[in-house]
Design a protein around this motif. Structure first.
Motif, PDB file in Angstrom:
ATOM      1  N   VAL A   1       0.813  -1.209   0.000  1.00  0.00           N
ATOM      2  CA  VAL A   1       0.000   0.000   0.000  1.00  0.00           C
ATOM      3  C   VAL A   1       0.851   1.266   0.000  1.00  0.00           C
ATOM      4  O   VAL A   1       0.328   2.327  -0.277  1.00  0.00           O
ATOM      5  CB  VAL A   1      -1.013   0.018   1.165  1.00  0.00           C
ATOM      6  N   GLU A   2       2.119   1.129   0.301  1.00  0.00           N
ATOM      7  CA  GLU A   2       2.971   2.315   0.410  1.00  0.00           C
ATOM      8  C   GLU A   2       2.995   3.133  -0.876  1.00  0.00           C
ATOM      9  O   GLU A   2       2.913   4.365  -0.842  1.00  0.00           O
ATOM     10  CB  GLU A   2       4.393   1.922   0.808  1.00  0.00           C
ATOM     11  N   SER A   3       3.086   2.459  -2.023  1.00  0.00           N
ATOM     12  CA  SER A   3       3.145   3.192  -3.290  1.00  0.00           C
ATOM     13  C   SER A   3       1.829   3.938  -3.553  1.00  0.00           C
ATOM     14  O   SER A   3       1.847   5.069  -4.054  1.00  0.00           O
ATOM     15  CB  SER A   3       3.474   2.248  -4.444  1.00  0.00           C
ATOM     16  N   ARG A   4       0.706   3.351  -3.207  1.00  0.00           N
ATOM     17  CA  ARG A   4      -0.591   4.025  -3.381  1.00  0.00           C
ATOM     18  C   ARG A   4      -0.709   5.232  -2.459  1.00  0.00           C
ATOM     19  O   ARG A   4      -1.276   6.256  -2.837  1.00  0.00           O
ATOM     20  CB  ARG A   4      -1.749   3.064  -3.092  1.00  0.00           C
ATOM     21  N   ILE A   5      -0.168   5.097  -1.263  1.00  0.00           N
ATOM     22  CA  ILE A   5      -0.208   6.207  -0.305  1.00  0.00           C
ATOM     23  C   ILE A   5       0.606   7.388  -0.835  1.00  0.00           C
ATOM     24  O   ILE A   5       0.145   8.531  -0.826  1.00  0.00           O
ATOM     25  CB  ILE A   5       0.305   5.740   1.075  1.00  0.00           C
ATOM     26  N   LYS A   6       1.806   7.114  -1.311  1.00  0.00           N
ATOM     27  CA  LYS A   6       2.666   8.181  -1.848  1.00  0.00           C
ATOM     28  C   LYS A   6       2.070   8.796  -3.105  1.00  0.00           C
ATOM     29  O   LYS A   6       2.031  10.014  -3.252  1.00  0.00           O
ATOM     30  CB  LYS A   6       4.065   7.629  -2.130  1.00  0.00           C
ATOM     31  N   LYS A   7       1.625   7.959  -4.027  1.00  0.00           N
ATOM     32  CA  LYS A   7       1.077   8.427  -5.301  1.00  0.00           C
ATOM     33  C   LYS A   7      -0.116   9.351  -5.092  1.00  0.00           C
ATOM     34  O   LYS A   7      -0.289  10.331  -5.814  1.00  0.00           O
ATOM     35  CB  LYS A   7       0.663   7.233  -6.153  1.00  0.00           C
ATOM     36  N   ASN A   8      -0.940   9.054  -4.102  1.00  0.00           N
ATOM     37  CA  ASN A   8      -2.161   9.821  -3.863  1.00  0.00           C
ATOM     38  C   ASN A   8      -2.019  10.868  -2.762  1.00  0.00           C
ATOM     39  O   ASN A   8      -3.017  11.438  -2.324  1.00  0.00           O
ATOM     40  CB  ASN A   8      -3.316   8.869  -3.562  1.00  0.00           C
ATOM     41  N   GLU A  28      -2.161 -12.986   8.817  1.00  0.00           N
ATOM     42  CA  GLU A  28      -3.591 -12.750   8.749  1.00  0.00           C
ATOM     43  C   GLU A  28      -3.925 -11.308   9.139  1.00  0.00           C
ATOM     44  O   GLU A  28      -4.753 -10.655   8.502  1.00  0.00           O
ATOM     45  CB  GLU A  28      -4.346 -13.743   9.639  1.00  0.00           C
ATOM     46  N   LEU A  29      -3.261 -10.811  10.181  1.00  0.00           N
ATOM     47  CA  LEU A  29      -3.481  -9.416  10.581  1.00  0.00           C
ATOM     48  C   LEU A  29      -2.996  -8.457   9.498  1.00  0.00           C
ATOM     49  O   LEU A  29      -3.651  -7.444   9.232  1.00  0.00           O
ATOM     50  CB  LEU A  29      -2.775  -9.113  11.903  1.00  0.00           C
ATOM     51  N   ILE A  30      -1.882  -8.775   8.857  1.00  0.00           N
ATOM     52  CA  ILE A  30      -1.386  -7.946   7.758  1.00  0.00           C
ATOM     53  C   ILE A  30      -2.416  -7.909   6.633  1.00  0.00           C
ATOM     54  O   ILE A  30      -2.680  -6.850   6.050  1.00  0.00           O
ATOM     55  CB  ILE A  30      -0.019  -8.455   7.254  1.00  0.00           C
ATOM     56  N   GLN A  31      -3.027  -9.036   6.330  1.00  0.00           N
ATOM     57  CA  GLN A  31      -4.043  -9.075   5.281  1.00  0.00           C
ATOM     58  C   GLN A  31      -5.234  -8.201   5.647  1.00  0.00           C
ATOM     59  O   GLN A  31      -5.734  -7.436   4.816  1.00  0.00           O
ATOM     60  CB  GLN A  31      -4.497 -10.512   5.026  1.00  0.00           C
ATOM     61  N   VAL A  32      -5.703  -8.300   6.869  1.00  0.00           N
ATOM     62  CA  VAL A  32      -6.840  -7.494   7.316  1.00  0.00           C
ATOM     63  C   VAL A  32      -6.495  -6.004   7.245  1.00  0.00           C
ATOM     64  O   VAL A  32      -7.274  -5.196   6.715  1.00  0.00           O
ATOM     65  CB  VAL A  32      -7.272  -7.901   8.739  1.00  0.00           C
ATOM     66  N   LEU A  33      -5.324  -5.640   7.741  1.00  0.00           N
ATOM     67  CA  LEU A  33      -4.904  -4.236   7.703  1.00  0.00           C
ATOM     68  C   LEU A  33      -4.798  -3.736   6.269  1.00  0.00           C
ATOM     69  O   LEU A  33      -5.218  -2.617   5.954  1.00  0.00           O
ATOM     70  CB  LEU A  33      -3.570  -4.054   8.427  1.00  0.00           C
ATOM     71  N   SER A  34      -4.242  -4.551   5.407  1.00  0.00           N
ATOM     72  CA  SER A  34      -4.091  -4.172   4.004  1.00  0.00           C
ATOM     73  C   SER A  34      -5.443  -3.919   3.349  1.00  0.00           C
ATOM     74  O   SER A  34      -5.622  -2.941   2.614  1.00  0.00           O
ATOM     75  CB  SER A  34      -3.336  -5.272   3.259  1.00  0.00           C
ATOM     76  N   ILE A  35      -6.409  -4.769   3.616  1.00  0.00           N
ATOM     77  CA  ILE A  35      -7.747  -4.603   3.048  1.00  0.00           C
ATOM     78  C   ILE A  35      -8.375  -3.298   3.536  1.00  0.00           C
ATOM     79  O   ILE A  35      -8.903  -2.509   2.742  1.00  0.00           O
ATOM     80  CB  ILE A  35      -8.643  -5.811   3.411  1.00  0.00           C
ATOM     81  N   ALA A  40      -9.726   2.403   2.526  1.00  0.00           N
ATOM     82  CA  ALA A  40      -9.663   3.811   2.928  1.00  0.00           C
ATOM     83  C   ALA A  40      -9.067   4.654   1.803  1.00  0.00           C
ATOM     84  O   ALA A  40      -9.573   5.743   1.495  1.00  0.00           O
ATOM     85  CB  ALA A  40      -8.847   3.959   4.210  1.00  0.00           C
ATOM     86  N   ILE A  41      -8.011   4.162   1.190  1.00  0.00           N
ATOM     87  CA  ILE A  41      -7.392   4.875   0.068  1.00  0.00           C
ATOM     88  C   ILE A  41      -8.409   5.047  -1.058  1.00  0.00           C
ATOM     89  O   ILE A  41      -8.553   6.149  -1.612  1.00  0.00           O
ATOM     90  CB  ILE A  41      -6.128   4.134  -0.424  1.00  0.00           C
ATOM     91  N   ASP A  42      -9.112   3.975  -1.408  1.00  0.00           N
ATOM     92  CA  ASP A  42     -10.136   4.051  -2.455  1.00  0.00           C
ATOM     93  C   ASP A  42     -11.192   5.110  -2.116  1.00  0.00           C
ATOM     94  O   ASP A  42     -11.578   5.908  -2.981  1.00  0.00           O
ATOM     95  CB  ASP A  42     -10.836   2.699  -2.637  1.00  0.00           C
TER      96      ASP A  42
END
Length: 132
Positions: A1-8, A28-35, A40-42
């Motif tokens: 998600v880092e690249s999406r955060i920077k780009k936006n 599993e927690l990483i997957q949940v956080l990523s989703i 939120a980014i979307d």
């Protein structure tokens, strides 16, 4: 998600209150956080928010993720963990992200995931079981 955060140009603020390390079900927690963060980014992008923000608070028993993307309609917020339900155009995915997150938290991690609107956006709380 880092690249999406920077780009936006999204301002991420992470606060950790405890110096605890949680080792169980890390992936599993990483997957949940990523989703949740990707959703939120979307929302920040789709709602054309000028000063995009995501705040993450971490403590021993919970992780709180808040955005300022205007929230989710009260008419549908109770449905967001249902399979195939989406607030976005269905061409963006199969609409299973938050449903998958709930299944992971309930059945694998044995924790809980909750959502509620705030004054400026939405707040997800991930409750993590902790063995003392």
């Amino acid at each position: 998600v880092e690249s999406r955060i920077k780009k936006n140009l999204i301002d991420i603020n992470i606060i950790s209150y405890d110096k605890q390390v949680y080792l169980n079900y890390k992936n599993e927690l990483i997957q949940v956080l990523s989703i949740i963060i990707n959703n939120a980014i979307d929302a920040l992008i789709l709602n054309n928010i000028e000063n995009k923000k995501i705040n993450i608070q971490v403590n021993k028993k919970e992780i709180i993720i808040e955005d300022n993307a205007k929230g989710i309609s009260e008419d549908i917020i109770h449905k967001i963990f249902d399979p195939y339900f989406t607030t976005k155009d269905k061409k963006f995915g199969v609409c299973l992200g938050l449903y998958t997150s709930k299944i992971i938290m309930d059945n694998i991690v044995k924790g809980k995931i909750e959502v509620k609107n705030t004054n400026s956006g939405v707040k997800f709380t991930i409750l993590i079981p902790w063995l003392s």
